[in-house]
Design a protein around this motif. Structure first.
Motif, mmCIF file in Angstrom:
data_model
loop_
_atom_site.group_PDB
_atom_site.id
_atom_site.type_symbol
_atom_site.label_atom_id
_atom_site.label_comp_id
_atom_site.label_asym_id
_atom_site.label_seq_id
_atom_site.Cartn_x
_atom_site.Cartn_y
_atom_site.Cartn_z
ATOM 1 N N LEU A 101 0.831 -1.198 0.000
ATOM 2 C CA LEU A 101 0.000 0.000 0.000
ATOM 3 C C LEU A 101 0.872 1.257 0.000
ATOM 4 O O LEU A 101 0.622 2.192 -0.762
ATOM 5 N N CYS A 102 1.905 1.265 0.820
ATOM 6 C CA CYS A 102 2.818 2.414 0.861
ATOM 7 C C CYS A 102 3.440 2.657 -0.510
ATOM 8 O O CYS A 102 3.488 3.800 -0.988
ATOM 9 N N GLY A 103 3.921 1.605 -1.137
ATOM 10 C CA GLY A 103 4.536 1.735 -2.455
ATOM 11 C C GLY A 103 3.558 2.249 -3.496
ATOM 12 O O GLY A 103 3.892 3.120 -4.309
ATOM 13 N N ASP A 104 2.349 1.742 -3.464
ATOM 14 C CA ASP A 104 1.334 2.189 -4.419
ATOM 15 C C ASP A 104 0.955 3.650 -4.189
ATOM 16 O O ASP A 104 0.760 4.405 -5.145
ATOM 17 N N VAL A 105 0.853 4.058 -2.936
ATOM 18 C CA VAL A 105 0.546 5.457 -2.606
ATOM 19 C C VAL A 105 1.676 6.365 -3.087
ATOM 20 O O VAL A 105 1.438 7.416 -3.690
ATOM 21 N N GLU A 106 2.912 5.959 -2.836
ATOM 22 C CA GLU A 106 4.054 6.758 -3.274
ATOM 23 C C GLU A 106 4.076 6.903 -4.799
ATOM 24 O O GLU A 106 4.316 8.001 -5.324
ATOM 25 N N ASP A 107 3.809 5.810 -5.496
ATOM 26 C CA ASP A 107 3.781 5.849 -6.960
ATOM 27 C C ASP A 107 2.649 6.727 -7.475
ATOM 28 O O ASP A 107 2.830 7.499 -8.414
ATOM 29 N N TYR B 5 0.954 9.242 -5.942
ATOM 30 C CA TYR B 5 0.941 10.655 -5.553
ATOM 31 C C TYR B 5 2.307 11.324 -5.555
ATOM 32 O O TYR B 5 2.410 12.523 -5.315
ATOM 33 N N GLY B 6 3.358 10.562 -5.831
ATOM 34 C CA GLY B 6 4.683 11.153 -5.922
ATOM 35 C C GLY B 6 5.206 11.717 -4.614
ATOM 36 O O GLY B 6 5.936 12.705 -4.598
ATOM 37 N N ILE B 7 4.828 11.089 -3.518
ATOM 38 C CA ILE B 7 5.289 11.512 -2.196
ATOM 39 C C ILE B 7 5.867 10.306 -1.471
ATOM 40 O O ILE B 7 5.569 9.170 -1.830
ATOM 41 N N GLU B 8 6.673 10.575 -0.459
ATOM 42 C CA GLU B 8 7.160 9.496 0.400
ATOM 43 C C GLU B 8 6.240 9.385 1.603
ATOM 44 O O GLU B 8 5.831 10.397 2.169
ATOM 45 N N VAL B 9 5.915 8.169 1.959
ATOM 46 C CA VAL B 9 5.131 7.929 3.165
ATOM 47 C C VAL B 9 5.896 6.971 4.065
ATOM 48 O O VAL B 9 6.706 6.179 3.592
ATOM 49 N N LYS B 10 5.628 7.059 5.341
ATOM 50 C CA LYS B 10 6.279 6.158 6.288
ATOM 51 C C LYS B 10 5.776 4.738 6.086
ATOM 52 O O LYS B 10 4.622 4.521 5.718
ATOM 53 N N SER B 11 6.635 3.786 6.343
ATOM 54 C CA SER B 11 6.251 2.383 6.209
ATOM 55 C C SER B 11 5.178 1.995 7.222
ATOM 56 O O SER B 11 4.542 0.957 7.086
ATOM 57 N N THR B 12 4.960 2.854 8.204
ATOM 58 C CA THR B 12 3.935 2.606 9.229
ATOM 59 C C THR B 12 2.604 3.288 8.890
ATOM 60 O O THR B 12 1.723 3.360 9.743
#
Length: 94
Positions: free
Chosen positions: A56-62, A64-71
């Motif tokens: 989910l984190c990877g898909d969100v980053e891809d 929206y072009g942002i970094e999110v915490k793994s948590t």
């Protein structure tokens, strides 16, 4: 009075579009119809595990072009909570 257009490359975000995208992602991970996923139910109740959370984190980053915490999914345990977090993050950057 003219309204100013967003700067080139600036993406206008919509809370409902974010929620819809997240619901679609969760449904695809679970191989269930999106109509079976409720945005206010904790993701762990759907069987969220660490692999699902990192995907989910990877898909969100891809998306929206942002970094999110793994948590992300643990800190914001429902689709609604993740939606609010992403919306706040994306609009703060705009």
């Amino acid at each position: 009075m003219a309204t100013s257009a967003p700067a080139p490359g600036t993406r206008i975000v919509d809370r409902e579009e974010i929620r819809s995208k997240l619901l679609s992602l969760v449904a695809s991970y679970l191989e269930q119809p999106v109509t079976d996923i409720q945005s206010d139910v904790k993701l762990v109740e759907y069987g969220l595990d660490s692999i699902f959370a990192l995907t989910l984190c990877g898909d969100v980053e891809d998306e929206y072009g942002i970094e999110v915490k793994s948590t992300l999914a643990w800190d914001h345990p429902t689709v609604d909570a993740i939606t609010d977090h992403l919306y706040d993050t994306l609009t703060a950057e705009a």
